[in-house]
Design a protein around this motif. Structure first.
Motif, mmCIF file in Angstrom:
data_model
loop_
_atom_site.group_PDB
_atom_site.id
_atom_site.type_symbol
_atom_site.label_atom_id
_atom_site.label_comp_id
_atom_site.label_asym_id
_atom_site.label_seq_id
_atom_site.Cartn_x
_atom_site.Cartn_y
_atom_site.Cartn_z
ATOM 1 N N UNK A 78 8.594 -3.049 25.752
ATOM 2 C CA UNK A 78 7.689 -4.180 25.048
ATOM 3 C C UNK A 78 6.446 -4.354 25.959
ATOM 4 N N UNK A 79 6.570 -4.339 27.154
ATOM 5 C CA UNK A 79 5.621 -4.599 28.140
ATOM 6 C C UNK A 79 4.528 -3.263 28.172
ATOM 7 N N UNK A 80 5.000 -2.253 27.934
ATOM 8 C CA UNK A 80 4.262 -0.913 28.044
ATOM 9 C C UNK A 80 3.156 -1.059 26.563
ATOM 10 N N UNK A 81 3.537 -1.507 25.572
ATOM 11 C CA UNK A 81 3.103 -1.764 24.268
ATOM 12 C C UNK A 81 2.110 -3.067 24.559
ATOM 13 N N UNK A 82 2.529 -4.010 24.922
ATOM 14 C CA UNK A 82 1.766 -5.375 25.068
ATOM 15 C C UNK A 82 0.543 -4.838 26.073
ATOM 16 N N UNK A 83 0.705 -4.114 27.138
ATOM 17 C CA UNK A 83 -0.347 -3.821 27.752
ATOM 18 C C UNK A 83 -1.467 -2.726 27.703
ATOM 19 N N UNK A 87 1.143 2.997 22.429
ATOM 20 C CA UNK A 87 0.735 2.530 21.019
ATOM 21 C C UNK A 87 2.070 1.916 20.446
ATOM 22 N N UNK A 88 1.844 0.856 19.723
ATOM 23 C CA UNK A 88 3.186 0.115 19.195
ATOM 24 C C UNK A 88 3.819 1.250 18.262
ATOM 25 N N UNK A 89 5.049 1.548 18.419
ATOM 26 C CA UNK A 89 6.020 2.367 17.524
ATOM 27 C C UNK A 89 5.921 3.809 18.238
ATOM 28 N N UNK A 90 5.167 3.888 19.324
ATOM 29 C CA UNK A 90 5.221 5.388 19.965
ATOM 30 C C UNK A 90 6.547 5.551 20.290
#
Length: 93
Positions: A78-83, A87-90
């Motif tokens: 979640x944090x990797x996407x948020x930051x 990419x979302x869903x990667x």
């Protein structure tokens, strides 16, 4: 407002297992998640407060259905996407 992790005084969760467990991890992937957490935090991708908040912000059903280190992994994702690191869903595959 209390979050799902704040269950102090709540009934119905069963007895607490107090047996000593000498192994810090029950599977290799759990140790890898801790290593991933330590590396990303050391690189400044996120801090401890953001990580804690990511875990505590999980939907209640997800929080209750996952193990301790599964929560860690989901929080990291979640944090990797948020930051914007991924990419979302990667990681969905």
């Amino acid at each position: 407002m209390a979050r799902i992790n704040d269950v102090g005084g709540t009934q119905g969760f069963g007895a607490i297992d107090t047996t000593d467990d000498t192994e810090p991890f029950h599977a290799d992937w759990e140790a890898r998640v801790v290593g991933l957490y330590n590396t990303l935090r050391a690189q400044g991708i996120f801090n401890t407060n953001e990580f804690r908040d990511a875990i505590e912000s999980m939907p209640p059903a997800d929080y209750l259905a996952t193990s301790y280190y599964e929560r860690w992994f989901l929080a990291i994702c979640s944090l990797l996407e948020r930051k914007g690191v991924i990419e979302p869903g990667e990681l969905d595959d």
